[in-house]
Scaffold this motif. Structure first.
Motif, PDB file in Angstrom:
ATOM      1  N   SER A  91       0.839  -1.189   0.000  1.00 38.92           N
ATOM      2  CA  SER A  91       0.000   0.000   0.000  1.00 38.92           C
ATOM      3  C   SER A  91       0.877   1.241   0.000  1.00 38.92           C
ATOM      4  O   SER A  91       1.924   1.269   0.641  1.00 38.92           O
ATOM      5  CB  SER A  91      -0.905  -0.004   1.246  1.00 38.92           C
ATOM      6  N   GLN A 138      -6.130  -5.098   4.055  1.00 36.23           N
ATOM      7  CA  GLN A 138      -6.274  -4.109   2.987  1.00 36.23           C
ATOM      8  C   GLN A 138      -7.592  -4.264   2.249  1.00 36.23           C
ATOM      9  O   GLN A 138      -8.207  -3.285   1.832  1.00 36.23           O
ATOM     10  CB  GLN A 138      -5.105  -4.211   2.001  1.00 36.23           C
ATOM     11  N   SER A 170       3.517   3.077  -4.331  1.00 37.72           N
ATOM     12  CA  SER A 170       3.261   1.740  -3.784  1.00 37.72           C
ATOM     13  C   SER A 170       4.546   0.923  -3.770  1.00 37.72           C
ATOM     14  O   SER A 170       4.773   0.036  -4.602  1.00 37.72           O
ATOM     15  CB  SER A 170       2.175   1.029  -4.597  1.00 37.72           C
TER      16      SER A 170
END
Length: 384
Positions: free
Chosen positions: A229, A240, A273
């Motif tokens: 993430s 998530q 990310s």
């Protein structure tokens, strides 16, 4: 509501007021340009807008995750502005404004709205007639207790705002140091350095300093599936995606991630990310779509981790990424990047410095989250 408030009907007919305000569920009543980064209203047509004075309340029918029936906020800007006639503007009397404002931070009034709203509302707006809206029941104690509750929550809000400002300043300070402690694209050394370091920096290809991770989970020993993430780094996939794992039932083809390894999503590297597994973190596996690597002895992990946040990395990422539905950055393309590196001790110093800043930011963020959680708990306990 109608017993303790009056609808504001004053329009900006003379054009006396030119500042257009908006009611944001997250930020309250603010300047329209500050919220949208542009003017939505036409300065020539503000004569039909409502005049919103300081301490006036505004109901915005636009719904969002932050405000499922629309937000009610108070103008605390200390100045008068104008607001679209789509809003319901009202002025209170015979009730403490701080208490009244905090009541609308609770969810207790949502039930009335849900029961009395029009079924034909647009998907993004909540529809309720003014004549019904003013019938909303508002529970309140005597004035002394109202003021006590209002003052208490104001002090709590002031504490939250103080921690938010400190957090924002720290983040801004970190951005400044990222610009100053790493060389710009056309420079050999940064604008500031730690004491006693004077040697020139060396420009290297990033591929010469990295080792690609190709270890697969063939023996199926690792069952901890993680995603990357841009906000939390390595994150358990079930967290998530809210208790739902998108991983394949067969994890044998997944990459095993151990301490001191990086991983990134090639199609989301543009939004940051990328993650790093610190010493002591649990071993995990990530999708074979990810890229995973570690550094060679010449490159410090902390130094590289913060270099990924610099404009030098971002500009090279934009240049080297392959376009499509999303820009992607393969390991080969990452390896082509040029990075300026000092001697290892200076790299270590820079990495350690930013680690201390990140720890301070994390501490303030934790305090801020706790304060907000305390406030939400007390809102539910001190109102009915």
């Amino acid at each position: 509501m109608g017993d303790i408030s009056d609808k504001v009907k004053e329009k900006n007919k003379t054009g006396e007021f030119t500042e257009t305000l908006t009611n944001s569920a997250e930020h309250g009543i603010i300047n329209q340009r500050d919220f949208f980064d542009k003017d939505i209203s036409n300065a020539k047509n503000l004569d039909g807008y409502y005049v919103v004075k300081n301490d006036d309340f505004v109901y915005n029918p636009r719904i969002s995750n932050f405000a499922p029936v629309g937000p009610i906020k108070r103008n605390k800007l200390g100045r008068t502005g104008v607001m679209s006639p789509l809003y319901y503007v009202f002025r209170t009397h015979d009730i403490d404004k701080e208490y009244f404002e905090k009541y609308f931070d609770t969810v207790y009034w949502h039930r009335f709205m849900e029961l009395n709203g029009d079924s034909g509302a647009r998907a993004d707006r909540f529809a309720i007639k003014d004549s019904v809206f003013v019938d909303m029941p508002i529970p309140y104690p005597n004035m002394d207790e109202q003021q006590k509750i209002g003052t208490f929550f104001k002090q709590l809000d002031d504490t939250i705002d103080l921690h938010q400002r400190k957090l924002d300043r720290l983040k801004l300070l970190k951005q400044g140091y990222l610009h100053q402690l790493f060389p710009k694209n056309d420079e050999e050394v940064p604008s500031i350095r730690f004491a006693y370091f004077e040697n020139k920096w060396e420009q290297r290809k990033l591929g010469d300093l990295l080792t690609k991770n190709s270890k697969k989970n063939k023996d199926l020993n690792v069952t901890n599936v993680e995603s990357v993430s841009n906000k939390t780094g390595f994150t358990k996939q079930t967290e998530q995606f809210e208790d739902y794992s998108v991983a394949s039932a067969d994890l044998s083809n997944y990459y095993v991630i151990t301490e001191k390894q990086f991983a990134y999503n090639p199609s989301r590297i543009n939004v940051g990310s990328i993650a790093y597994k610190a010493v002591g973190d649990d071993k995990s596996v990530v999708s074979p779509l990810y890229v995973s690597f570690s550094t060679k002895k010449l490159l410090n992990d902390g130094y590289l981790w913060n270099w990924f946040k610099t404009t030098s990395f971002q500009s090279q990422r934009e240049r080297l990424s392959e376009g499509g539905v999303r820009d992607t950055l393969s390991f080969n393309q990452l390896s082509e990047m040029l990075i300026n590196v000092p001697e290892y001790l200076e790299q270590e110093k820079i990495g350690s410095f930013f680690k201390q800043m990140d720890d301070a930011i994390a501490l303030y963020l934790s305090k801020l989250d706790k304060l907000k959680s305390i406030k939400q708990s007390l809102l539910q306990k001190m109102f009915i």
